[in-house]
Design an enzyme around this catalytic site. Structure first.
Site, PDB file in Angstrom:
ATOM      1  N   TYR A 293       1.130   0.157  -2.663  1.00 56.22           N
ATOM      2  CA  TYR A 293       1.972   0.711  -1.592  1.00 56.22           C
ATOM      3  C   TYR A 293       1.370   1.964  -0.947  1.00 56.22           C
ATOM      4  O   TYR A 293       1.100   1.957   0.265  1.00 56.22           O
ATOM      5  CB  TYR A 293       3.403   0.959  -2.090  1.00 56.22           C
ATOM      6  CG  TYR A 293       4.273   1.580  -1.018  1.00 56.22           C
ATOM      7  CD1 TYR A 293       4.551   0.868   0.146  1.00 56.22           C
ATOM      8  CD2 TYR A 293       4.785   2.865  -1.135  1.00 56.22           C
ATOM      9  CE1 TYR A 293       5.310   1.424   1.157  1.00 56.22           C
ATOM     10  CE2 TYR A 293       5.556   3.429  -0.138  1.00 56.22           C
ATOM     11  CZ  TYR A 293       5.813   2.709   1.010  1.00 56.22           C
ATOM     12  OH  TYR A 293       6.556   3.274   2.021  1.00 56.22           O
TER      13      TYR A 293
ATOM     14  N   LYS B 267      -0.351   2.016   2.907  1.00 56.83           N
ATOM     15  CA  LYS B 267       0.218   2.872   3.952  1.00 56.83           C
ATOM     16  C   LYS B 267      -0.825   3.874   4.456  1.00 56.83           C
ATOM     17  O   LYS B 267      -0.874   4.196   5.645  1.00 56.83           O
ATOM     18  CB  LYS B 267       1.463   3.607   3.437  1.00 56.83           C
ATOM     19  CG  LYS B 267       2.640   2.711   3.117  1.00 56.83           C
ATOM     20  CD  LYS B 267       3.221   1.988   4.320  1.00 56.83           C
ATOM     21  CE  LYS B 267       4.147   2.836   5.136  1.00 56.83           C
ATOM     22  NZ  LYS B 267       4.831   2.051   6.215  1.00 56.83           N
TER      23      LYS B 267
END
Length: 373
Positions: free
Chosen positions: A155, A159
């Site tokens: 994650y 990002k």
């Protein structure tokens, strides 16, 4: 610039919905295109009520589908890209997260260049900056420090790559000879009515006699209310569309927080639910250093088993760090350059969220009644 339109990706999500509710009030906006993989019937109904203010077109599709993305961007004046796979606890396969968060963002940027869409706002996350170590104390982090996550967890890593792509695309030449202007917003943990993570904590506690699990006693963070994070997106959109402001804002990232008190995630969950009889688990928890190395061992087990079995550990070093660090951010730059001030006070945000938690408690009671009859 009269008669403009805006595409919102992830429009059916927790944040996307709130952005649309604020967006309908914008001047001279002719159309909002709401893109998501699926819209729940109750959300379709809610969005249909907004049609009296502005044309709201619901598009069901995937940001990994290049043709779908091209069609969505055609004739659009701006894109607010909130669609993303959010996975704090490493439950979702790495390929899925990287695909949606990185490849999906690249698809959108390329579609904007082809369709000559001049404005692109990306919903990033504080996690692209840290925390990197639970031993490190970071208070009121600001943009000039250029902090960067060192984690390879899917994650934050995805990002970080996606945000990098968005900011690097600033200044791209558009097909019609114009220029693409981009910026990224980095909120912390977002709470409020409809929060999927908060729902998970409350649901778990309801099944556990109202006892909230405690994962982050020692953390100090500054969560932000969903309405304020949505408002920051509207202000970024106005700024990038304003010829007087765009030169200062293009290619920039902004931390977005509000006046929610600095506290641990546990304390936030407790504050928002104690009125309904919830309490924090009083049992002793493992020391952080021990939990951290236990997380490391679980990662090794997962790696060793990976050729024959997909073992997903209940936690790892990244999760332990995230839930137990002192890491707060300052929204001063957004205040200066975007004119950002929180739309909702802490008291208002707390009240709205507590009412929603109360509705979950009532639903739970109704379900139990139905089961016993």
């Amino acid at each position: 610039m009269a008669g403009w339109s805006c595409l919102v990706t992830g429009a059916g999500g927790f944040l996307g919905q709130r952005i649309i509710r604020l967006l309908v009030e914008e001047k001279e906006l002719q159309e909002i295109r709401a893109l998501d993989k699926v819209f729940r019937p109750e959300l379709r109904e809610e969005f249909s009520k907004l049609q009296s203010k502005v044309k709201l077109t619901l598009l069901e599709g995937d940001i990994l589908d290049e043709q779908c993305v091209k069609r969505a961007c055609q004739g659009t004046s701006a894109v607010i890209h909130t669609a993303s796979v959010i996975d704090v606890f490493n439950i979702i396969p790495k390929e899925t997260i990287l695909n949606v968060n990185v490849k999906g963002t690249q698809n959108l940027l390329e579609a904007c260049a082809q369709a000559s869409v001049p404005v692109f706002i990306y919903t990033s996350t504080m996690e692209v900056a840290g925390p990197n170590s639970y031993r490190e104390v970071i208070q009121n982090a600001h943009e000039e420090e250029h902090r960067e996550t060192r984690w390879s967890s899917p994650y934050p890593y995805s990002k970080k790559l996606a945000e990098r792509a968005v900011l690097a695309a600033n200044g791209w030449a558009l097909k019609n000879g114009g220029t693409l202007y981009t910026c990224a917003l980095r909120p912390p943990f977002i709470y409020g009515e409809g929060s999927p993570l908060l729902y998970g904590f409350i649901d778990h506690a309801l099944k556990n006699n109202g006892v909230l699990t405690h994962n982050s006693k020692l953390a100090i963070v500054n969560p932000a209310y969903v309405g304020n994070v949505a408002w920051a997106h509207i202000l970024a959109l106005r700024a990038l569309r304003d010829p007087r402001k765009v030169l200062n804002i293009q290619g920039q990232f902004y931390y977005i927080s509000d006046d929610t008190p600095h506290q641990s995630y546990d304390d936030l969950n407790y504050t928002l639910s104690k009125e309904w009889g919830f309490c924090l688990d009083s049992r002793m928890s493992l020391p952080i250093s021990l939990k951290y190395w236990l997380g490391f061992l679980l990662e090794i087990v997962s790696f060793l088993l990976s050729p024959v079995y997909q073992y997903r550990p209940p936690f790892n070093r990244h999760v332990v760090t995230l839930l137990n660090s002192v890491f707060t951010i300052s929204y001063k730059k957004a205040q200066r350059e975007l004119g950002y001030e929180p739309l909702f006070s802490w008291e208002k945000a707390k009240q709205k969220t507590m009412e929603w938690v109360g509705s979950l408690v009532e639903q739970h009671k109704e379900t139990l009644k139905t089961k016993t009859h």
